[in-house]
Write a protein that holds these residues in place. Structure first.
Motif, PDB file in Angstrom:
ATOM      1  N   ARG A 172      82.583 -11.977  -5.862  1.00 25.38           N
ATOM      2  CA  ARG A 172      83.177 -11.297  -6.994  1.00 25.38           C
ATOM      3  C   ARG A 172      83.056  -9.786  -6.780  1.00 25.38           C
ATOM      4  NH1 ARG A 172      84.455 -15.755  -7.401  1.00 25.38           N
ATOM      5  NH2 ARG A 172      84.631 -17.074  -9.269  1.00 25.38           N
ATOM      6  N   ILE A 173      84.117  -9.075  -7.183  1.00 24.78           N
ATOM      7  CA  ILE A 173      84.220  -7.635  -6.913  1.00 24.78           C
ATOM      8  C   ILE A 173      84.663  -6.929  -8.190  1.00 24.78           C
ATOM      9  CG2 ILE A 173      85.324  -5.884  -5.460  1.00 24.78           C
ATOM     10  CD1 ILE A 173      85.968  -8.206  -3.504  1.00 24.78           C
ATOM     11  N   TRP A 174      84.200  -5.715  -8.370  1.00 28.00           N
ATOM     12  CA  TRP A 174      84.628  -4.912  -9.510  1.00 28.00           C
ATOM     13  C   TRP A 174      84.827  -3.450  -9.088  1.00 28.00           C
ATOM     14  CZ3 TRP A 174      80.047  -7.764  -9.460  1.00 28.00           C
ATOM     15  CH2 TRP A 174      78.871  -7.048  -9.194  1.00 28.00           C
ATOM     16  N   ASP A 175      85.464  -2.707  -9.945  1.00 28.98           N
ATOM     17  CA  ASP A 175      85.755  -1.284  -9.697  1.00 28.98           C
ATOM     18  C   ASP A 175      86.655  -1.064  -8.488  1.00 28.98           C
ATOM     19  OD1 ASP A 175      84.253  -0.630 -11.899  1.00 28.98           O
ATOM     20  OD2 ASP A 175      82.432  -0.168 -10.771  1.00 28.98           O
ATOM     21  N   LEU A 176      87.441  -2.060  -8.150  1.00 28.78           N
ATOM     22  CA  LEU A 176      88.436  -1.918  -7.096  1.00 28.78           C
ATOM     23  C   LEU A 176      89.802  -2.220  -7.726  1.00 28.78           C
ATOM     24  CD1 LEU A 176      86.748  -3.691  -4.025  1.00 28.78           C
ATOM     25  CD2 LEU A 176      86.795  -1.255  -4.567  1.00 28.78           C
ATOM     26  N   PRO A 177      90.519  -1.184  -8.159  1.00 32.02           N
ATOM     27  CA  PRO A 177      91.781  -1.393  -8.883  1.00 32.02           C
ATOM     28  C   PRO A 177      92.766  -2.294  -8.149  1.00 32.02           C
ATOM     29  CG  PRO A 177      91.118   0.904  -8.984  1.00 32.02           C
ATOM     30  CD  PRO A 177      90.186   0.248  -8.040  1.00 32.02           C
ATOM     31  N   ALA A 178      92.761  -2.264  -6.834  1.00 35.52           N
ATOM     32  CA  ALA A 178      93.720  -3.071  -6.082  1.00 35.52           C
ATOM     33  C   ALA A 178      93.485  -4.564  -6.268  1.00 35.52           C
ATOM     34  CB  ALA A 178      93.655  -2.710  -4.598  1.00 35.52           C
ATOM     35  N   LEU A 179      92.281  -4.944  -6.732  1.00 34.34           N
ATOM     36  CA  LEU A 179      91.944  -6.355  -6.897  1.00 34.34           C
ATOM     37  C   LEU A 179      91.645  -6.707  -8.349  1.00 34.34           C
ATOM     38  CD1 LEU A 179      89.606  -6.905  -3.814  1.00 34.34           C
ATOM     39  CD2 LEU A 179      91.992  -7.569  -4.032  1.00 34.34           C
ATOM     40  N   SER A 180      91.979  -5.823  -9.272  1.00 35.43           N
ATOM     41  CA  SER A 180      91.603  -6.039 -10.666  1.00 35.43           C
ATOM     42  C   SER A 180      92.212  -7.307 -11.259  1.00 35.43           C
ATOM     43  CB  SER A 180      91.995  -4.827 -11.512  1.00 35.43           C
ATOM     44  OG  SER A 180      93.400  -4.600 -11.423  1.00 35.43           O
ATOM     45  N   GLN A 217      87.311 -12.146 -11.495  1.00 32.36           N
ATOM     46  CA  GLN A 217      87.115 -12.979 -12.673  1.00 32.36           C
ATOM     47  C   GLN A 217      85.633 -13.297 -12.893  1.00 32.36           C
ATOM     48  OE1 GLN A 217      89.892 -13.570 -14.540  1.00 32.36           O
ATOM     49  NE2 GLN A 217      90.869 -12.320 -12.949  1.00 32.36           N
ATOM     50  N   ASP A 218      85.299 -13.555 -14.159  1.00 34.54           N
ATOM     51  CA  ASP A 218      83.948 -14.014 -14.549  1.00 34.54           C
ATOM     52  C   ASP A 218      82.858 -13.007 -14.195  1.00 34.54           C
ATOM     53  OD1 ASP A 218      85.092 -16.471 -15.378  1.00 34.54           O
ATOM     54  OD2 ASP A 218      85.010 -17.198 -13.309  1.00 34.54           O
ATOM     55  N   VAL A 219      83.184 -11.736 -14.223  1.00 39.02           N
ATOM     56  CA  VAL A 219      82.186 -10.697 -13.964  1.00 39.02           C
ATOM     57  C   VAL A 219      81.797 -10.090 -15.303  1.00 39.02           C
ATOM     58  CG1 VAL A 219      81.688  -8.502 -12.841  1.00 39.02           C
ATOM     59  CG2 VAL A 219      83.110 -10.201 -11.678  1.00 39.02           C
ATOM     60  N   THR A 220      80.583 -10.375 -15.753  1.00 35.09           N
ATOM     61  CA  THR A 220      80.124  -9.885 -17.053  1.00 35.09           C
ATOM     62  C   THR A 220      79.323  -8.599 -16.892  1.00 35.09           C
ATOM     63  OG1 THR A 220      78.049 -11.122 -16.962  1.00 35.09           O
ATOM     64  CG2 THR A 220      79.983 -12.266 -17.857  1.00 35.09           C
ATOM     65  N   THR A 221      79.094  -7.951 -18.031  1.00 36.14           N
ATOM     66  CA  THR A 221      78.273  -6.733 -18.028  1.00 36.14           C
ATOM     67  C   THR A 221      76.864  -7.038 -17.549  1.00 36.14           C
ATOM     68  OG1 THR A 221      79.566  -5.826 -19.863  1.00 36.14           O
ATOM     69  CG2 THR A 221      77.410  -4.838 -19.444  1.00 36.14           C
ATOM     70  N   ASP A 222      76.316  -8.187 -17.952  1.00 40.20           N
ATOM     71  CA  ASP A 222      74.964  -8.565 -17.529  1.00 40.20           C
ATOM     72  C   ASP A 222      74.895  -8.760 -16.020  1.00 40.20           C
ATOM     73  OD1 ASP A 222      74.043  -8.458 -20.097  1.00 40.20           O
ATOM     74  OD2 ASP A 222      74.245 -10.622 -20.459  1.00 40.20           O
ATOM     75  N   ILE A 223      75.925  -9.398 -15.448  1.00 43.02           N
ATOM     76  CA  ILE A 223      75.933  -9.605 -14.001  1.00 43.02           C
ATOM     77  C   ILE A 223      75.976  -8.261 -13.276  1.00 43.02           C
ATOM     78  CG2 ILE A 223      77.377 -10.414 -12.079  1.00 43.02           C
ATOM     79  CD1 ILE A 223      78.021 -12.880 -13.721  1.00 43.02           C
ATOM     80  N   ARG A 224      76.789  -7.354 -13.767  1.00 41.11           N
ATOM     81  CA  ARG A 224      76.873  -6.039 -13.131  1.00 41.11           C
ATOM     82  C   ARG A 224      75.554  -5.291 -13.250  1.00 41.11           C
ATOM     83  NH1 ARG A 224      82.591  -3.043 -13.894  1.00 41.11           N
ATOM     84  NH2 ARG A 224      81.269  -1.491 -12.862  1.00 41.11           N
ATOM     85  N   ARG A 225      74.896  -5.420 -14.388  1.00 39.30           N
ATOM     86  CA  ARG A 225      73.611  -4.754 -14.566  1.00 39.30           C
ATOM     87  C   ARG A 225      72.553  -5.353 -13.635  1.00 39.30           C
ATOM     88  NH1 ARG A 225      73.271  -5.146 -19.638  1.00 39.30           N
ATOM     89  NH2 ARG A 225      72.076  -7.093 -19.711  1.00 39.30           N
ATOM     90  N   ASP A 226      72.550  -6.689 -13.532  1.00 35.73           N
ATOM     91  CA  ASP A 226      71.592  -7.343 -12.630  1.00 35.73           C
ATOM     92  C   ASP A 226      71.841  -6.917 -11.180  1.00 35.73           C
ATOM     93  OD1 ASP A 226      70.484  -8.628 -14.776  1.00 35.73           O
ATOM     94  OD2 ASP A 226      71.561 -10.524 -14.450  1.00 35.73           O
ATOM     95  N   ALA A 227      73.111  -6.805 -10.798  1.00 36.40           N
ATOM     96  CA  ALA A 227      73.444  -6.388  -9.430  1.00 36.40           C
ATOM     97  C   ALA A 227      72.951  -4.974  -9.166  1.00 36.40           C
ATOM     98  CB  ALA A 227      74.951  -6.479  -9.212  1.00 36.40           C
TER      99      ALA A 227
END
Length: 226
Positions: A117-125, A131-141
């Protein structure tokens, strides 16, 4: 007044401090007998020393074989890693890199399940990888300083896998010069010993660095100043 008999440690200390004893009393050395280490009989001190040396040689042989086996395993891993990296470098379409990462990892390293799962990459938004990327998951990462290896302990990212694994590795991904993670790679196995808490993470960290660098191709370049 009777004098106390010397203890075994006293005798050992005396012999250690006086190595010439057996030279001066060779007849004592020749007639000494000690228990056989594996049989119910006595043998000479010389025989016992030979047995001890044989045991040590066998232990060294086993260690050498273990080192050779590890070296062979490391060579195979290095070859697989090089092929995986080469495939990513040869991919002309940057948007295919996420699918390429998990497909090639599964092929090269015989993994039971992989999720990315990837975030902050507009080309793949709008892709499945966002998908399924929550705020908690990002914080844990963001709190992870190294990969996690071990059993499932309620990690939300483990839910990205189709089935709950017996062991898993969760690897934060960062772009080449980025401090914040841009994604998570989750590797699952039906073998509880595949990923353990006491295993080294150097190899997983290397995978994370290579994958993060490849995904960096999807970061929008900074606008040029006219």
């Amino acid at each position: 007044m009777t004098q106390e008999a010397p203890s075994a440690q006293d005798i050992a200390d005396y012999l250690s401090q006086n190595p010439q004893f057996f030279e001066e009393h060779a007849d004592v050395f020749a007639t000494l007998s000690v228990p056989h280490p594996h049989q119910a009989r006595a043998i000479s001190l010389g025989e016992r020393q030979i047995l001890t040396l044989r045991t040590r040689v066998k232990e060294h042989e086993q260690r050498l074989m273990h080192l050779l086996q590890n070296a062979g395993g490391n060579e195979r891993i290095n070859q697989a890693l090089m092929q995986w990296c080469a495939r990513m470098l040869a991919e002309p379409d940057a948007q295919q890199i996420p699918a390429h990462i998990i497909r090639s990892l599964g092929d090269q390293f015989d993994l039971d399940a992989i999720a990315l799962r990837i975030w902050d990459l507009p080309a793949l938004s709008d892709s499945e990888f966002a998908q399924d990327v929550t705020t908690d998951i990002r914080r844990d990462a963001a709190d992870m300083t190294q990969p996690y290896c071990g059993p499932v302990k309620g990690q939300a990212a483990a839910g990205w896998l189709a089935n709950e694994p017996a062991s898993l590795a969760i690897v934060p991904l960062r772009a080449l010069n980025g401090s914040e993670p841009i994604g998570l790679l989750v590797l699952g196995s039906t073998d509880p010993q595949r990923f353990t808490a006491d295993m080294g993470t150097t190899f997983l960290t290397l995978i994370a660095s290579l994958a993060g660098a490849a995904l960096g191709r999807l970061i929008d370049p900074a606008p040029q100043v006219a």
